[in-house]
Design an enzyme around this catalytic site. Structure first.
Site, PDB file in Angstrom:
ATOM      1  N   ASP A  70      47.827   6.339 -16.587  1.00  0.00           N
ATOM      2  CA  ASP A  70      47.791   7.617 -15.878  1.00  0.00           C
ATOM      3  C   ASP A  70      46.633   8.439 -16.418  1.00  0.00           C
ATOM      4  O   ASP A  70      45.990   8.074 -17.408  1.00  0.00           O
ATOM      5  CB  ASP A  70      49.112   8.381 -16.014  1.00  0.00           C
ATOM      6  CG  ASP A  70      49.444   9.164 -14.737  1.00  0.00           C
ATOM      7  OD1 ASP A  70      48.517   9.779 -14.165  1.00  0.00           O
ATOM      8  OD2 ASP A  70      50.612   9.160 -14.321  1.00  0.00           O
ATOM      9  N   ASP A  83      41.861   5.936 -15.243  1.00  0.00           N
ATOM     10  CA  ASP A  83      41.763   6.251 -13.821  1.00  0.00           C
ATOM     11  C   ASP A  83      41.828   4.960 -13.027  1.00  0.00           C
ATOM     12  O   ASP A  83      40.977   4.077 -13.200  1.00  0.00           O
ATOM     13  CB  ASP A  83      40.444   6.980 -13.555  1.00  0.00           C
ATOM     14  CG  ASP A  83      40.286   7.453 -12.117  1.00  0.00           C
ATOM     15  OD1 ASP A  83      41.105   7.045 -11.267  1.00  0.00           O
ATOM     16  OD2 ASP A  83      39.343   8.209 -11.836  1.00  0.00           O
ATOM     17  N   MET A  84      42.832   4.823 -12.183  1.00  0.00           N
ATOM     18  CA  MET A  84      43.008   3.583 -11.424  1.00  0.00           C
ATOM     19  C   MET A  84      41.861   3.335 -10.451  1.00  0.00           C
ATOM     20  O   MET A  84      41.681   2.215  -9.959  1.00  0.00           O
ATOM     21  CB  MET A  84      44.342   3.604 -10.675  1.00  0.00           C
ATOM     22  CG  MET A  84      44.465   4.696  -9.646  1.00  0.00           C
ATOM     23  SD  MET A  84      46.141   4.764  -8.946  1.00  0.00           S
ATOM     24  CE  MET A  84      46.011   6.246  -7.933  1.00  0.00           C
ATOM     25  N   HIS A 128      50.939   6.561  -0.912  1.00  0.00           N
ATOM     26  CA  HIS A 128      51.093   7.535   0.179  1.00  0.00           C
ATOM     27  C   HIS A 128      50.399   8.863  -0.116  1.00  0.00           C
ATOM     28  O   HIS A 128      50.312   9.721   0.754  1.00  0.00           O
ATOM     29  CB  HIS A 128      52.568   7.728   0.550  1.00  0.00           C
ATOM     30  CG  HIS A 128      53.418   8.395  -0.475  1.00  0.00           C
ATOM     31  ND1 HIS A 128      54.769   8.594  -0.291  1.00  0.00           N
ATOM     32  CD2 HIS A 128      53.147   8.908  -1.698  1.00  0.00           C
ATOM     33  CE1 HIS A 128      55.273   9.197  -1.340  1.00  0.00           C
ATOM     34  NE2 HIS A 128      54.315   9.411  -2.203  1.00  0.00           N
TER      35      HIS A 128
END
Length: 376
Positions: A245, A264-265, A282
């Site tokens: 995260d 950071d993804m 989403h």
């Protein structure tokens, strides 16, 4: 045929128009239901009924909530609306609750606050903050700006417009800009998100055990405080879990049964046999989702070596009724407060294909959500 008058639309009947007028009231006044719902949560009515042993009369509630006795008739009217909308039930089984005895429904069970942070219902933390966040002035004001937002052109060289929330407040939800704008509300939004995302996750572990069996390592993307990862390790002690995260979410270095990585993804995801995205995608538009999924694919081994992405998210497509309405409301809500959206199965299939995945399987649908396995 020449001379024949054009087809004329048949006007509704008087009876249809009278019913339409009632529908007009209902749609125009839905906000009253939301605010009555918020009022019940702020007053603590679900918790008061729970502490009274599961049923409570109007005088019981007035006393427990320390309300002025003169407000009892007004509380009766509020409760009558909330009984009709399914938040509470009439203990005497009357349709309107006019007799003044009330009990909890499954919905109001989710709004009972236990001692400390302990959930009253196992696996379902209190959703009080979810209600307060969704009905907060920030979200309501963003929704009120929807018509103006539709009328604005896209910014030059922009693939996605700022959300109505960003337009109205000049800050993005779950972003440092929101923390700078209103630290107290930002904290509430993030705590509400954690409660929302973790609600029902133990059910996923029970109902979809095959998804996690055989997995040796797993990275939970946007895993927050690690509650989901800890639940996985408790149910499957052999799995080595990592939580990814943002640095401001991870905070100080944590120790324990899971490993925490501040990152950071969109840049890089810690390698693992499986990557999990629980109610993450989403929040993002399709272009960003493809980037996230492509990074997930880089982080996992081949399908033959057990590589997969586990996605838990809403899948639009419930049969017509309240569940479908909830899914569609969540879709428009995401449009209002984020740049994201809810998706049906075809939308999900397109994302997986664009990100380079070969196949997927919907393991099970649980309520409004689906549990996917996506294979490289």
């Amino acid at each position: 045929m020449a001379g024949q008058p054009p087809n004329m639309l048949a006007p509704p009947t008087d009876d249809e128009l009278l019913h339409a007028q009632a529908d007009l009231w209902r749609h125009s006044l839905y906000f009253v239901t939301s605010m009555a719902f918020q009022c019940a949560v702020k007053l603590g009515i679900p918790t008061a009924i729970h502490r009274a042993g599961g049923t409570a009369s109007l005088p019981d509630l007035v006393a427990a909530l320390s309300l002025p006795p003169a407000k009892l008739p007004f509380l009766r009217r509020l409760m009558r609306l909330l009984v009709n909308s399914g938040v509470f039930a009439a203990a005497d089984d009357t349709a309107t609750g006019s007799a003044g005895m009330y009990r909890l429904t499954p919905l109001s069970w989710l709004l009972v606050e236990g001692e400390g942070a302990a959930p009253v219902v196992d696996g379902h933390p209190s959703q009080v903050l979810v209600v307060l966040a969704a009905t907060s002035r920030h979200c309501v004001e963003a929704a009120m700006g929807l018509a103006d937002w539709f009328g604005k052109d896209l910014p030059p060289s922009s693939s996605a417009p700022p959300s109505p929330f960003e337009e109205v407040h000049g800050a993005a939800l779950f972003d440092e800009s929101m923390a700078n704008l209103d630290p107290e509300s930002d904290s509430m939004f993030n705590e509400a998100l954690a409660a929302h995302d973790h609600s029902g996750f133990p059910t996923v572990l029970r109902e979809c055990r095959e998804v996690f069996q055989g997995v040796e390592s797993l990275t939970d993307c946007r895993g927050g405080d690690g509650r989901a990862a800890k639940a996985i390790v408790e149910a499957f002690p052999h799995i080595k879990c990592t939580v990814l995260d943002f640095p401001r979410v991870i905070g100080e270095t944590r120790t324990g049964v899971v490993n925490y990585v501040a990152g950071d993804m969109f840049r890089e995801i810690p390698p693992a046999q499986a990557v999990m995205l629980q109610l993450v995608l989403h929040h993002w538009n399709d272009e960003d989702c493809v980037k996230i999924l492509a990074n997930c694919k880089k982080a996992i081994p081949t399908r033959e070596d057990g590589g997969k992405v586990i996605i838990i998210d809403i899948v639009i497509g419930a049969p017509s009724g309240l569940l479908l309405e909830a899914q569609l409301l969540m879709d428009v809500a995401m449009m209002v407060v984020t740049k994201g959206r809810q998706r049906d199965e075809n939308d999900w299939r397109d994302l997986f294909s664009k990100a380079g995945f070969s196949d997927y399987n919907i393991v099970k649908k649980l309520g409004a959500r689906g549990v996917f396995e996506v294979y490289p």
